[in-house]
Motif scaffolding. Sequence first.
Motif, PDB file in Angstrom:
ATOM      1  N   GLN A  33      16.205 -52.117   2.160  1.00  0.00           N
ATOM      2  CA  GLN A  33      16.476 -51.796   2.968  1.00  0.00           C
ATOM      3  C   GLN A  33      15.097 -51.286   3.875  1.00  0.00           C
ATOM      4  N   LYS A  34      14.458 -51.819   5.079  1.00  0.00           N
ATOM      5  CA  LYS A  34      14.055 -51.257   5.898  1.00  0.00           C
ATOM      6  C   LYS A  34      13.475 -51.966   6.973  1.00  0.00           C
ATOM      7  N   PRO A  35      13.972 -50.945   7.772  1.00  0.00           N
ATOM      8  CA  PRO A  35      15.021 -50.760   9.143  1.00  0.00           C
ATOM      9  C   PRO A  35      13.107 -51.956  10.108  1.00  0.00           C
ATOM     10  N   TYR A  36      13.794 -51.747  10.909  1.00  0.00           N
ATOM     11  CA  TYR A  36      12.866 -52.571  11.644  1.00  0.00           C
ATOM     12  C   TYR A  36      13.960 -52.547  13.837  1.00  0.00           C
ATOM     13  N   VAL A  37      12.738 -52.011  13.955  1.00  0.00           N
ATOM     14  CA  VAL A  37      13.516 -52.345  15.474  1.00  0.00           C
ATOM     15  C   VAL A  37      13.188 -53.968  16.494  1.00  0.00           C
ATOM     16  N   GLU A  38      14.019 -54.834  17.226  1.00  0.00           N
ATOM     17  CA  GLU A  38      13.788 -55.454  17.952  1.00  0.00           C
ATOM     18  C   GLU A  38      13.862 -55.957  19.514  1.00  0.00           C
ATOM     19  N   THR A  61       4.709 -49.214  22.818  1.00  0.00           N
ATOM     20  CA  THR A  61       4.125 -48.638  22.536  1.00  0.00           C
ATOM     21  C   THR A  61       5.365 -47.433  21.936  1.00  0.00           C
ATOM     22  N   PHE A  62       6.013 -47.218  20.409  1.00  0.00           N
ATOM     23  CA  PHE A  62       6.930 -47.005  19.774  1.00  0.00           C
ATOM     24  C   PHE A  62       6.273 -45.452  19.602  1.00  0.00           C
ATOM     25  N   THR A  63       6.090 -43.972  19.895  1.00  0.00           N
ATOM     26  CA  THR A  63       6.015 -42.399  19.585  1.00  0.00           C
ATOM     27  C   THR A  63       7.380 -41.685  18.715  1.00  0.00           C
ATOM     28  N   GLN A  64       6.099 -40.666  18.126  1.00  0.00           N
ATOM     29  CA  GLN A  64       7.443 -40.188  17.372  1.00  0.00           C
ATOM     30  C   GLN A  64       6.711 -39.106  17.526  1.00  0.00           C
ATOM     31  N   ASN A  65       7.290 -37.611  18.291  1.00  0.00           N
ATOM     32  CA  ASN A  65       6.597 -36.143  18.031  1.00  0.00           C
ATOM     33  C   ASN A  65       4.988 -36.812  18.868  1.00  0.00           C
ATOM     34  N   ASP A  66       4.501 -36.918  20.063  1.00  0.00           N
ATOM     35  CA  ASP A  66       3.983 -37.508  20.906  1.00  0.00           C
ATOM     36  C   ASP A  66       2.340 -38.838  19.398  1.00  0.00           C
ATOM     37  N   THR A  67       3.107 -38.952  18.150  1.00  0.00           N
ATOM     38  CA  THR A  67       2.248 -39.878  17.515  1.00  0.00           C
ATOM     39  C   THR A  67       2.801 -41.247  17.329  1.00  0.00           C
ATOM     40  N   ILE A  68       2.230 -42.001  17.749  1.00  0.00           N
ATOM     41  CA  ILE A  68       1.978 -43.642  17.725  1.00  0.00           C
ATOM     42  C   ILE A  68       2.372 -44.435  16.426  1.00  0.00           C
ATOM     43  N   LYS A  69       3.720 -44.436  16.352  1.00  0.00           N
ATOM     44  CA  LYS A  69       4.325 -45.421  15.339  1.00  0.00           C
ATOM     45  C   LYS A  69       4.649 -47.000  15.199  1.00  0.00           C
ATOM     46  N   PRO A  83       8.659 -52.363  12.790  1.00  0.00           N
ATOM     47  CA  PRO A  83       8.479 -51.864  11.177  1.00  0.00           C
ATOM     48  C   PRO A  83       8.845 -50.495  11.565  1.00  0.00           C
ATOM     49  N   LEU A  84      10.416 -49.765  11.425  1.00  0.00           N
ATOM     50  CA  LEU A  84      10.250 -48.721  12.220  1.00  0.00           C
ATOM     51  C   LEU A  84      11.081 -47.648  10.975  1.00  0.00           C
ATOM     52  N   PRO A  85      10.362 -46.059  10.043  1.00  0.00           N
ATOM     53  CA  PRO A  85      11.706 -45.927   9.292  1.00  0.00           C
ATOM     54  C   PRO A  85      12.649 -45.444  10.232  1.00  0.00           C
ATOM     55  N   ALA A  86      13.970 -44.404   9.513  1.00  0.00           N
ATOM     56  CA  ALA A  86      14.772 -43.867  10.137  1.00  0.00           C
ATOM     57  C   ALA A  86      14.411 -42.925  11.013  1.00  0.00           C
ATOM     58  N   GLY A  87      14.375 -42.528  12.234  1.00  0.00           N
ATOM     59  CA  GLY A  87      14.652 -41.632  13.061  1.00  0.00           C
ATOM     60  C   GLY A  87      14.208 -41.146  14.646  1.00  0.00           C
ATOM     61  N   ASN A  88      14.150 -41.170  15.336  1.00  0.00           N
ATOM     62  CA  ASN A  88      14.328 -40.635  16.615  1.00  0.00           C
ATOM     63  C   ASN A  88      12.979 -41.203  17.463  1.00  0.00           C
ATOM     64  N   TYR A  89      12.648 -42.032  18.388  1.00  0.00           N
ATOM     65  CA  TYR A  89      11.520 -42.299  19.336  1.00  0.00           C
ATOM     66  C   TYR A  89      11.286 -42.875  20.404  1.00  0.00           C
ATOM     67  N   THR A  90      10.293 -42.571  20.673  1.00  0.00           N
ATOM     68  CA  THR A  90      10.203 -43.665  22.135  1.00  0.00           C
ATOM     69  C   THR A  90       9.410 -44.723  22.870  1.00  0.00           C
ATOM     70  N   LEU A  91      10.077 -45.589  22.989  1.00  0.00           N
ATOM     71  CA  LEU A  91       9.858 -46.769  23.371  1.00  0.00           C
ATOM     72  C   LEU A  91       8.804 -46.710  24.605  1.00  0.00           C
ATOM     73  N   VAL A 128      12.124 -45.018  27.336  1.00  0.00           N
ATOM     74  CA  VAL A 128      13.503 -45.051  26.839  1.00  0.00           C
ATOM     75  C   VAL A 128      13.596 -44.659  25.457  1.00  0.00           C
ATOM     76  N   PRO A 129      14.613 -43.967  24.704  1.00  0.00           N
ATOM     77  CA  PRO A 129      14.603 -42.955  23.469  1.00  0.00           C
ATOM     78  C   PRO A 129      15.471 -44.043  22.952  1.00  0.00           C
ATOM     79  N   VAL A 130      15.081 -44.039  21.220  1.00  0.00           N
ATOM     80  CA  VAL A 130      15.618 -45.346  20.096  1.00  0.00           C
ATOM     81  C   VAL A 130      16.199 -44.775  19.360  1.00  0.00           C
TER      82      VAL A 130
END
Length: 493
Positions: free
Chosen positions: A35-40, A68-76, A104-112, A131-133
């Motif tokens: 149960q550890k999601p990730y984006v490929e 770079t994956f960011t969420q609310n202007d924070t690099i994830k 590896p990214l937890p559930a949520g909305n990101y910007t790639l 692009v949104p992820v």
Amino acid sequence: MKKTLLFLLLAVAAKLGAQDITANLTWSAFNSPDQKPYVETHLSIIGKSIVYTKQAGGFRGQVDVMMTFTQNDTIKGVKKYNLSSPLVADTSKAENFIDVQRFPLPAGNYTLQLTISDPGKKEPKILTNKVPVYVDFPKDSVHISSIQLLESYKATSTVGPLTRSGYDLVPYVSTFYPANMNTLSFYAEIYNVQKMVAADDKMVVFAYIESAETGARINALTRFFKQSPQKVNVVLSELPIETLPNGRYRLVMEARNSVNRLLAQNAITFDRLNPGTQHKLEDLAAVNVDNTFASKITNADTLKDYIRSLRPISSEAEKTYAENRIKTDDIKVMQQYFYNYWMNRNERNPEGAWLVYNNAVQKVNKTFGTQTLKGYDTDRGRVYLQYGAPDQRTVMNSEPSSYPYEIWQYYTIRPDPRRAVNTTQTNKRFVFYNPDLVTNNYRLIHSDARGEVRDDRWELKLVKRDTQSRDFDDTKPNGHYGNQSDDLFNNPH
């Protein structure tokens, strides 16, 4: 949950006798067994768009990449690396090459954000885009991963970056299938089946292709698989598309239990170019309407009206086909078309689907109809039937200097198999105006929704009866007392 990001910037380096780097990027979201999601990410570099240098044994190119994956202007998540091409003996025969990364990214909305450049060029052009992820894997319900399109696959002999579930999967880094590609291969994972299906029971997985415009399923392009519950259920298959005509389609995957209850669904949209093949609409002569709801509609004018009311949710091919059926003035032929239309959209309850839609048609006819037009033939009626009722509707009938106008806002326009909407759109607005000041026929003048009319001078057109701008660079009126259109568009009330 898959987006395509396409770079095609070719003009900058033309004076140097070379084109800029060209690349395609797609992403897919998966979940691990713990149960550890990730984006490929799948990055495809067009081999002939980069510079190669002489090395021992041949030529090799290099590309600088930063994701770079960011969420609310924070690099994830971030990776910065140099990507090398395969060694080639002849640069004129350089082939495209693929890079796969996992974040590896937890559930949520990101910007790639992807930044890419070719250090081998004399004046390297840095390409960057965002692009949104979306990552969402509920822990207590069945869920399907992104559907990953594949260029090829084979059983793994040596584990590498393309290995997954015992296979080497080469991603197809596009959603466009030209005429020379006759197979659509795909991979997906299904999670939490053990929580919803008994160990001695079976899950049935359906994979099929349907029209992205209308939702009509292509019955010949369907696969199904029975699987026992696993910690992660894997689907790896392909569909033949050599006879699939030009158009936009959706590959849909459904997971159902043994009593046909839908457990989960996901889909990906793709485009097909196949000019040698034509659409074959159903042979209506074989459609039996006896004892169906369509057989009860025996008035020719009523049938024609019902069929014409389907225009807002029909493809262009269906509109043309329907008009030809109407011209026959044959009641049975029209009944067959009408019944077949709703069977293609809801095989289990075609009459129920029609009644829900007809209820909306009656609303738009009453609210938006004119003396000469049915509501469903007006712009407001079409938008209402295609996207549903707006979340906000602002009506301005007496603003100084402006024609009467309305602004509709949709908080969310979700993917719908009946409509040409492939991904969720948020905060989309439609502007209608009434330039004749007499009828109720408001025309769509501007929208920021995909596929709709866009006119950056729409505010000037609202005040055109009082202001005639000769400057085509002007997009907004100046000095109009009481004009609120800009504020209402950006902040609907």
